[in-house]
Enzyme design. Structure first.
Site, mmCIF file in Angstrom:
data_model
loop_
_atom_site.group_PDB
_atom_site.id
_atom_site.type_symbol
_atom_site.label_atom_id
_atom_site.label_comp_id
_atom_site.label_asym_id
_atom_site.label_seq_id
_atom_site.Cartn_x
_atom_site.Cartn_y
_atom_site.Cartn_z
ATOM 1 N N MET A 113 -18.036 -15.388 -18.314
ATOM 2 C CA MET A 113 -19.431 -15.054 -18.635
ATOM 3 C C MET A 113 -19.720 -13.568 -18.772
ATOM 4 S SD MET A 113 -20.311 -18.064 -19.022
ATOM 5 C CE MET A 113 -22.075 -18.096 -19.237
ATOM 6 N N HIS A 117 -17.548 -22.397 -26.589
ATOM 7 C CA HIS A 117 -18.990 -22.173 -26.480
ATOM 8 C C HIS A 117 -19.696 -23.518 -26.547
ATOM 9 C CE1 HIS A 117 -22.775 -20.009 -26.799
ATOM 10 N NE2 HIS A 117 -23.105 -20.850 -27.774
ATOM 11 N N ARG A 126 -18.713 -0.950 -17.907
ATOM 12 C CA ARG A 126 -17.894 -2.000 -18.532
ATOM 13 C C ARG A 126 -16.508 -1.520 -18.920
ATOM 14 N NH1 ARG A 126 -21.602 -3.995 -23.143
ATOM 15 N NH2 ARG A 126 -20.035 -5.605 -23.524
ATOM 16 N N GLY A 129 -14.067 -23.607 -13.385
ATOM 17 C CA GLY A 129 -12.804 -23.697 -14.108
ATOM 18 C C GLY A 129 -12.375 -25.070 -14.578
HETATM 19 C C1 GRF Z 1 -18.647 -24.604 -20.029
HETATM 20 O O1 GRF Z 1 -19.682 -25.441 -20.445
HETATM 21 C C2 GRF Z 1 -18.408 -23.571 -21.098
HETATM 22 O O2 GRF Z 1 -18.656 -24.026 -22.425
HETATM 23 C C3 GRF Z 1 -19.421 -22.539 -20.740
HETATM 24 O O3 GRF Z 1 -19.392 -22.477 -19.337
HETATM 25 C C4 GRF Z 1 -19.031 -23.754 -18.830
HETATM 26 C C5 GRF Z 1 -17.861 -23.497 -17.916
HETATM 27 O O4 GRF Z 1 -17.444 -24.576 -17.292
HETATM 28 N N1 GRF Z 1 -19.151 -21.234 -21.328
HETATM 29 P P1 GRF Z 1 -16.059 -24.541 -16.442
HETATM 30 O O5 GRF Z 1 -16.056 -23.306 -15.581
HETATM 31 O O6 GRF Z 1 -14.928 -24.534 -17.430
HETATM 32 O O7 GRF Z 1 -16.125 -25.805 -15.652
#
Ligand code: GRF
EC number: 2.1.2.2
Length: 197
Positions: free
Chosen positions: A91, A110, A66, A13
């Site tokens: 994710m 992304h 889902r 996060g």
């Molecule tokens: C980030 O690099 C984001 O772009 C990708 O997952 C990573 C998450 O990082 N989808 P965090 O959980 O915000 O530290």
């Protein structure tokens, strides 16, 4: 009236923390919920420490169903009544039904210069392609994965000897600057893309 923002995460996060910290003072929005598909996501603890309500819906409990997972997640989100959803390291790929319900009100970060490298392993793919630069993109979420209108991008150089890990760390620094900048504009109704140097 400030906009209510729900942030969906799956992991540590760090983007969520930057978004939440940015929503202060004259910012047009406030965080009202941090939710995760993983009850053990470290970001949930960080959100609670910041005094933000949290919720978790373990997608594994739905054994691949889902729509049932999303119905449970939507109930948690609806209870917080957000105006905007930010996907921040979330994710799970969302179904068309969920996306249509939130279309125009949901954004995602992304870790690539979209439309290059939709999907996973973006940094390794940029290295394998011999690219000179990489970066990150904030976009509106549409039914097609990593395909919606671009709201902002930030670029970083790829340096000799880079690995996917060193490149990801350099891009993450830019993510932490780009996402709050885009959210402030998006919450104020601005859709013109912003490009960080
Ligand atoms: C980030 O690099 C984001 O772009 C990708 O997952 C990573 C998450 O990082 N989808 P965090 O959980 O915000 O530290």
């Amino acid at each position: 009236m400030s906009k209510r923002v729900a942030i969906l995460i799956s992991g540590g996060g760090s983007n969520m923390v930057k978004l939440a910290q940015s929503m202060a003072g004259d910012h047009p929005a406030r965080p009202v919920l941090v939710a995760s598909n993983d009850p053990k996501a470290g970001g949930l603890d960080r959100a609670a420490e910041m005094g933000i309500s949290t919720a978790a819906v373990d997608h594994r409990a739905f054994k691949g169903d889902r729509p049932a997972f999303e119905a449970a997640l939507s109930a948690k989100i609806a209870a917080a009544n957000p105006d905007i959803i930010c996907l921040a390291g979330f994710m799970r790929v969302l179904t068309e039904g969920f996306v249509r319900h939130w279309e125009g009100r949901m954004i995602n970060i992304h870790p690539s210069l979209l439309p290059l490298y939709k999907g996973l392993h973006t940094h390794q793919r940029a290295l394998d392609a011999g690219d000179q630069e990489a970066g990150c993109t904030v976009h509106e979420v549409t039914a097609a994965l990593d395909d919606g209108p671009i709201l902002g991008q930030a670029r970083v150089p790829i340096i000799a000897g880079d690995t996917a890990e060193t490149l990801a760390a350099r891009v993450l620094v830019q993510e932490h600057a780009l996402y709050p900048a885009v959210l402030r504009r998006f919450a104020a109704g601005e859709r013109a893309p912003v490009y960080l140097p």
